[in-house]
Motif scaffolding. Structure first.
Motif, short mmCIF file in Angstrom:
data_model
loop_
_atom_site.label_atom_id
_atom_site.label_comp_id
_atom_site.label_asym_id
_atom_site.label_seq_id
_atom_site.Cartn_x
_atom_site.Cartn_y
_atom_site.Cartn_z
N THR A 208 -1.50 6.15 8.48
CA THR A 208 -0.95 7.35 7.87
C THR A 208 -0.51 8.43 8.86
N PHE A 209 -0.77 8.24 10.15
CA PHE A 209 -0.46 9.29 11.12
C PHE A 209 1.03 9.39 11.43
N GLY A 210 1.79 8.30 11.25
CA GLY A 210 3.20 8.41 11.57
C GLY A 210 3.98 7.12 11.47
N SER A 211 5.25 7.26 11.14
CA SER A 211 6.21 6.15 11.13
C SER A 211 7.58 6.78 11.39
N SER A 212 8.59 5.96 11.59
CA SER A 212 9.91 6.51 11.90
C SER A 212 11.01 5.69 11.24
N ILE A 213 12.16 6.34 11.02
CA ILE A 213 13.32 5.67 10.45
C ILE A 213 14.55 5.94 11.31
N GLY A 214 15.48 4.99 11.29
CA GLY A 214 16.68 5.09 12.09
C GLY A 214 17.66 6.13 11.58
N SER A 215 18.65 6.43 12.40
CA SER A 215 19.66 7.44 12.04
C SER A 215 20.65 6.92 11.01
N TYR B 69 0.85 -1.18 0.00
CA TYR B 69 0.00 0.00 0.00
C TYR B 69 0.90 1.24 0.00
N THR B 70 0.34 2.36 -0.40
CA THR B 70 1.08 3.61 -0.42
C THR B 70 0.85 4.35 0.90
N GLY B 71 1.93 4.58 1.64
CA GLY B 71 1.82 5.23 2.94
C GLY B 71 1.99 6.74 2.83
N ASN B 72 2.10 7.39 3.98
CA ASN B 72 2.22 8.84 4.05
C ASN B 72 3.67 9.21 4.36
N HIS B 73 4.42 9.59 3.34
CA HIS B 73 5.83 9.92 3.55
C HIS B 73 6.03 11.23 4.31
N LEU B 74 4.97 12.03 4.40
CA LEU B 74 5.08 13.33 5.06
C LEU B 74 5.00 13.24 6.58
N THR B 75 4.65 12.07 7.10
CA THR B 75 4.58 11.91 8.55
C THR B 75 5.68 11.00 9.08
N VAL B 76 6.71 10.78 8.29
CA VAL B 76 7.86 10.00 8.75
C VAL B 76 8.72 10.89 9.65
N ILE B 77 9.03 10.39 10.87
CA ILE B 77 9.88 11.13 11.79
C ILE B 77 11.19 10.38 11.98
#
Length: 330
Positions: free
Chosen positions: A225-232, A144-152
């Motif tokens: 779509t509210f949020g996801s996160s990626i490592g440093s 599915y296509t997620g929300n890249h604008l809510t990636v923290i």
């Protein structure tokens, strides 16, 4: 090569693995004026991931020299988002995760059905049909296509959405596209992957149950779509692809080990995944494609649930980790 971003001055840092020191690429290149042609790589992650073998070999040499001379050493760099994805596609990678999660959703929301399911599975020694992935999963990669604008980023607080009482984490890896492709073969698609990063696909499980049963577009709208996160840390693809199905992984909450898992059993190779996404569609540098949740990589599978104030750390050996503290609902 392992890469991260330094906050001030804006620069990428490369890990000098023999000494386990992060070296500012800006400082390392400044000490070698003859390598002026590489200065565009000092703060541009996507350009560095797309650089050819010859340029990356020069970067490794420069980092080795800088470490030996004590130049540009970044001690304990703070967590920081390595880049902002230009799009987000989230795949389903493991059948085991889907089956475990489906059992968990039914157990929490429709417990009356459990005796029937248990009896069927005990007598047939097969998974209850409705708890398996749809038939398409066995034919080709699905996403599915997620929300890249809510990636923290790593270290940032994850806001608890006001509309859910069951927030969950999902342990995944992300693949950063470094080279544009379209209608790619799996081999060409694999070559388009520039780097890997740990990804946490936070999910609202009570909303998922509602969207899955009554929604029009499936359980991936407000559920996800509210949020996801990626490592440093971003690791170049050459270090990860050869062992993509052999990586170990873990989930820790407030320092307590909740799950030990790994990437074994991945249904489709990353090259197949990217190739499918590129069918009659342009993929561009900077797009992020995620693996789906590793088996036992979420609270729904474990029947363990995070709360406001919890610190969630997801780690994949050979790639890195991502840590976020769950904020209060609001």
């Amino acid at each position: 090569m392992k890469i991260r971003r330094l906050p001030d001055p804006a620069s990428l840092a490369v890990l000098h693995e023999p000494s386990n020191q992060w070296i500012s690429l800006r400082a390392a290149l400044a000490a070698h004026p003859k390598l002026k042609s590489l200065t565009h790589l000092q703060s541009n992650l996507l350009a560095l991931l797309a650089a050819g073998e010859q340029s990356r070999a020069k970067i490794v040499d420069v980092v080795d020299q800088a470490a030996g001379e004590g130049i540009g050493i970044a001690t304990d760099p703070p967590p920081a988002i390595p880049y902002y994805p230009s799009s987000l596609r989230c795949f389903l990678g493991w059948e085991e995760h889907w089956i475990n999660a489906a059992h968990g959703l039914v157990q929490r929301n429709l417990p009356i059905s459990r005796p029937v399911i248990r009896t069927y599975e005990r007598l047939t020694r097969k998974v209850f049909p409705l708890l398996r992935p749809g038939a398409a999963f066995y034919d080709h990669p699905v996403y599915y296509t997620g929300n890249h604008l809510t990636v923290i980023g790593d270290g940032e607080p994850m806001p608890w959405p006001s509309y859910t009482g069951e927030l969950d984490f999902e342990l995944e890896f992300g693949m950063i596209i470094a080279h544009p492709v379209r209608d790619a073969t799996p081999e060409k698609a694999a070559a388009a992957i520039g780097g890997f990063v740990v990804f946490n696909d936070f999910s609202a499980r009570d909303v998922q149950w509602d969207e899955q049963r009554r929604g029009v577009f499936g359980p991936v709208v407000k559920t996800k779509t509210f949020g996801s996160s990626i490592g440093s840390v971003v690791v170049t693809a050459d270090e990860v692809l050869p062992k993509i199905d052999q990586l170990t992984a873990s989930v820790r909450v407030n320092g307590e080990l909740w799950s030990s898992t790994g990437t074994h059993g991945l249904r489709y190779h990353p090259g197949e995944v990217v190739a499918y996404a590129s069918q009659s569609e342009n993929l561009h540098s900077g797009e992020l494609i995620t693996s789906g949740t590793l088996p036992s990589g979420c609270g729904l599978e474990l029947d363990r649930w995070i709360r406001p104030g919890d610190e969630v750390t997801l780690a994949i050996d050979g790639i890195g980790s991502v840590t976020n503290t769950v904020a209060e609902p609001g």
